[in-house]
Scaffold this active site. Structure first.
Site, PDB file in Angstrom:
ATOM      1  N   LYS A  19      39.681  50.874  43.678  1.00 41.17           N
ATOM      2  CA  LYS A  19      40.607  51.320  42.639  1.00 41.17           C
ATOM      3  C   LYS A  19      40.379  52.803  42.288  1.00 41.17           C
ATOM      4  O   LYS A  19      39.362  53.395  42.697  1.00 41.17           O
ATOM      5  CB  LYS A  19      40.434  50.417  41.404  1.00 41.17           C
ATOM      6  CG  LYS A  19      40.828  48.948  41.659  1.00 41.17           C
ATOM      7  CD  LYS A  19      40.718  48.121  40.377  1.00 41.17           C
ATOM      8  CE  LYS A  19      41.152  46.687  40.588  1.00 41.17           C
ATOM      9  NZ  LYS A  19      41.118  45.902  39.326  1.00 41.17           N
ATOM     10  N   TYR A  34      50.914  43.412  41.037  1.00 39.74           N
ATOM     11  CA  TYR A  34      50.313  42.627  39.957  1.00 39.74           C
ATOM     12  C   TYR A  34      51.353  41.791  39.200  1.00 39.74           C
ATOM     13  O   TYR A  34      51.121  41.432  38.039  1.00 39.74           O
ATOM     14  CB  TYR A  34      49.582  43.556  38.989  1.00 39.74           C
ATOM     15  CG  TYR A  34      48.186  43.950  39.452  1.00 39.74           C
ATOM     16  CD1 TYR A  34      47.191  42.983  39.643  1.00 39.74           C
ATOM     17  CD2 TYR A  34      47.852  45.267  39.686  1.00 39.74           C
ATOM     18  CE1 TYR A  34      45.913  43.327  40.046  1.00 39.74           C
ATOM     19  CE2 TYR A  34      46.566  45.623  40.102  1.00 39.74           C
ATOM     20  CZ  TYR A  34      45.606  44.645  40.276  1.00 39.74           C
ATOM     21  OH  TYR A  34      44.324  44.981  40.684  1.00 39.74           O
ATOM     22  N   THR A  45      34.846  39.900  37.095  1.00 38.95           N
ATOM     23  CA  THR A  45      35.919  40.814  36.675  1.00 38.95           C
ATOM     24  C   THR A  45      35.415  41.814  35.636  1.00 38.95           C
ATOM     25  O   THR A  45      35.709  43.009  35.717  1.00 38.95           O
ATOM     26  CB  THR A  45      37.096  40.007  36.078  1.00 38.95           C
ATOM     27  OG1 THR A  45      37.503  39.024  37.039  1.00 38.95           O
ATOM     28  CG2 THR A  45      38.270  40.905  35.738  1.00 38.95           C
ATOM     29  N   ASN A  81      37.558  48.516  36.837  1.00 38.40           N
ATOM     30  CA  ASN A  81      36.472  47.716  37.415  1.00 38.40           C
ATOM     31  C   ASN A  81      36.319  47.866  38.930  1.00 38.40           C
ATOM     32  O   ASN A  81      35.901  46.940  39.617  1.00 38.40           O
ATOM     33  CB  ASN A  81      36.600  46.253  36.988  1.00 38.40           C
ATOM     34  CG  ASN A  81      37.882  45.611  37.464  1.00 38.40           C
ATOM     35  OD1 ASN A  81      38.685  46.256  38.140  1.00 38.40           O
ATOM     36  ND2 ASN A  81      38.067  44.343  37.144  1.00 38.40           N
ATOM     37  N   HIS A 131      39.484  45.521  43.778  1.00 36.11           N
ATOM     38  CA  HIS A 131      40.283  44.295  43.782  1.00 36.11           C
ATOM     39  C   HIS A 131      39.931  43.528  45.049  1.00 36.11           C
ATOM     40  O   HIS A 131      39.660  44.128  46.085  1.00 36.11           O
ATOM     41  CB  HIS A 131      41.788  44.624  43.806  1.00 36.11           C
ATOM     42  CG  HIS A 131      42.640  43.444  44.174  1.00 36.11           C
ATOM     43  ND1 HIS A 131      43.047  42.509  43.246  1.00 36.11           N
ATOM     44  CD2 HIS A 131      43.112  43.006  45.381  1.00 36.11           C
ATOM     45  CE1 HIS A 131      43.753  41.557  43.861  1.00 36.11           C
ATOM     46  NE2 HIS A 131      43.801  41.845  45.153  1.00 36.11           N
ATOM     47  N   GLU A 174      49.147  39.525  50.191  1.00 34.39           N
ATOM     48  CA  GLU A 174      48.746  40.901  49.870  1.00 34.39           C
ATOM     49  C   GLU A 174      48.641  41.757  51.139  1.00 34.39           C
ATOM     50  O   GLU A 174      48.986  42.944  51.125  1.00 34.39           O
ATOM     51  CB  GLU A 174      47.416  40.881  49.112  1.00 34.39           C
ATOM     52  CG  GLU A 174      47.572  40.236  47.734  1.00 34.39           C
ATOM     53  CD  GLU A 174      46.264  40.086  46.968  1.00 34.39           C
ATOM     54  OE1 GLU A 174      45.194  40.450  47.488  1.00 34.39           O
ATOM     55  OE2 GLU A 174      46.327  39.595  45.822  1.00 34.39           O
TER      56      GLU A 174
HETATM   57  P1  IDP Z   1      40.066  39.958  39.441  1.00 35.75           P
HETATM   58  O1  IDP Z   1      40.414  41.394  39.728  1.00 35.75           O
HETATM   59  O2  IDP Z   1      38.572  39.776  39.223  1.00 35.75           O
HETATM   60  O3  IDP Z   1      40.621  38.978  40.449  1.00 35.75           O
HETATM   61  P2  IDP Z   1      42.171  39.108  37.595  1.00 35.75           P
HETATM   62  O4  IDP Z   1      41.989  38.059  36.546  1.00 35.75           O
HETATM   63  O5  IDP Z   1      43.013  38.753  38.785  1.00 35.75           O
HETATM   64  O6  IDP Z   1      40.715  39.599  38.019  1.00 35.75           O
HETATM   65  O7  IDP Z   1      42.800  40.371  36.860  1.00 35.75           O
HETATM   66  C1  IDP Z   1      43.311  41.440  37.597  1.00 35.75           C
HETATM   67  C2  IDP Z   1      42.836  42.740  36.974  1.00 35.75           C
HETATM   68  O8  IDP Z   1      43.406  42.861  35.670  1.00 35.75           O
HETATM   69  C3  IDP Z   1      41.324  42.825  36.752  1.00 35.75           C
HETATM   70  O9  IDP Z   1      40.623  43.246  37.878  1.00 35.75           O
HETATM   71  C4  IDP Z   1      41.243  43.819  35.620  1.00 35.75           C
HETATM   72  O10 IDP Z   1      41.351  45.147  36.118  1.00 35.75           O
HETATM   73  C5  IDP Z   1      42.476  43.491  34.811  1.00 35.75           C
HETATM   74  N1  IDP Z   1      42.141  42.562  33.720  1.00 35.75           N
HETATM   75  C6  IDP Z   1      41.943  41.237  33.797  1.00 35.75           C
HETATM   76  N2  IDP Z   1      41.656  40.695  32.601  1.00 35.75           N
HETATM   77  C7  IDP Z   1      41.699  41.728  31.742  1.00 35.75           C
HETATM   78  C8  IDP Z   1      41.498  41.817  30.318  1.00 35.75           C
HETATM   79  O11 IDP Z   1      41.241  40.847  29.616  1.00 35.75           O
HETATM   80  N3  IDP Z   1      41.635  43.067  29.784  1.00 35.75           N
HETATM   81  C9  IDP Z   1      41.934  44.174  30.522  1.00 35.75           C
HETATM   82  N4  IDP Z   1      42.118  44.113  31.869  1.00 35.75           N
HETATM   83  C10 IDP Z   1      42.005  42.915  32.457  1.00 35.75           C
END
Ligand code: IDP
Length: 143
Positions: free
Chosen positions: A11, A51, A93, A114, A117, A128
């Site tokens: 990212k 997304y 995450t 973070n 992905h 994807e």
């Molecule tokens: P993942 O990337 O670990 O699979 P997902 O639940 O698919 O996690 O969420 C996609 C992305 O959305 C996360 O990587 C993160 O950047 C963002 N995200 C998920 N939950 C939150 C939240 O509660 N607050 C802010 N960003 C979030």
């Protein structure tokens, strides 16, 4: 266990930290091969499409703004158990909950930014991969 493919995205935060190579080393050291890769600066439309599953979530706007804030590095990883292996390398995450030694523990600053992905299932990986590389954008690694 059959050989699988999965999508990984480094990212904008991790690209800005200049740690693409360090993250690639983790994939390679875990036995995952890169069979496609490209750097892209996602448009708003492309990020929203990627997304779309999260479009009703409160963080959707921030997520799209972050993912379009700079270039990302997108790669297809191939290997045994690639989907799970990549998720293990990534960590949780929220980097605060990520195990020591994972990519997110070492390179991510927050749940919003973070670092990486990774596809969460073989089914989503196929979707994807097609989203970024179409049907013929992968290079078989025959040697
Ligand atoms: P993942 O990337 O670990 O699979 P997902 O639940 O698919 O996690 O969420 C996609 C992305 O959305 C996360 O990587 C993160 O950047 C963002 N995200 C998920 N939950 C939150 C939240 O509660 N607050 C802010 N960003 C979030």
């Amino acid at each position: 266990m059959a050989v699988e493919q999965t999508i990984s995205i480094i990212k904008p935060d991790a690209v800005a930290k200049n740690v693409i190579g360090q993250i690639y080393s983790r994939f390679e050291n875990a036995g995952l091969k890169i069979v496609a890769a490209k750097m892209v600066h996602l448009s708003q439309e492309r990020a929203e499409g990627f997304y779309a599953v999260h479009k009703e979530r409160p963080f959707f706007g921030d997520l799209v703004a972050f993912m379009t804030s700079g270039p990302v590095m997108v790669q297809v990883l191939e290997g045994e158990n690639a989907v799970t292996k990549n998720r293990e390398l990534m960590g949780a995450t929220n980097p605060k909950n990520a195990d020591a030694g994972t990519i997110r523990a070492d390179f991510a600053d927050s749940i919003d930014e973070n670092a990486v992905h990774g596809s969460d299932s073989a089914e989503n990986a196929a979707i994807e991969i097609a989203y970024f590389f179409g049907t013929d954008g992968l290079c078989p690694r025959t040697r």
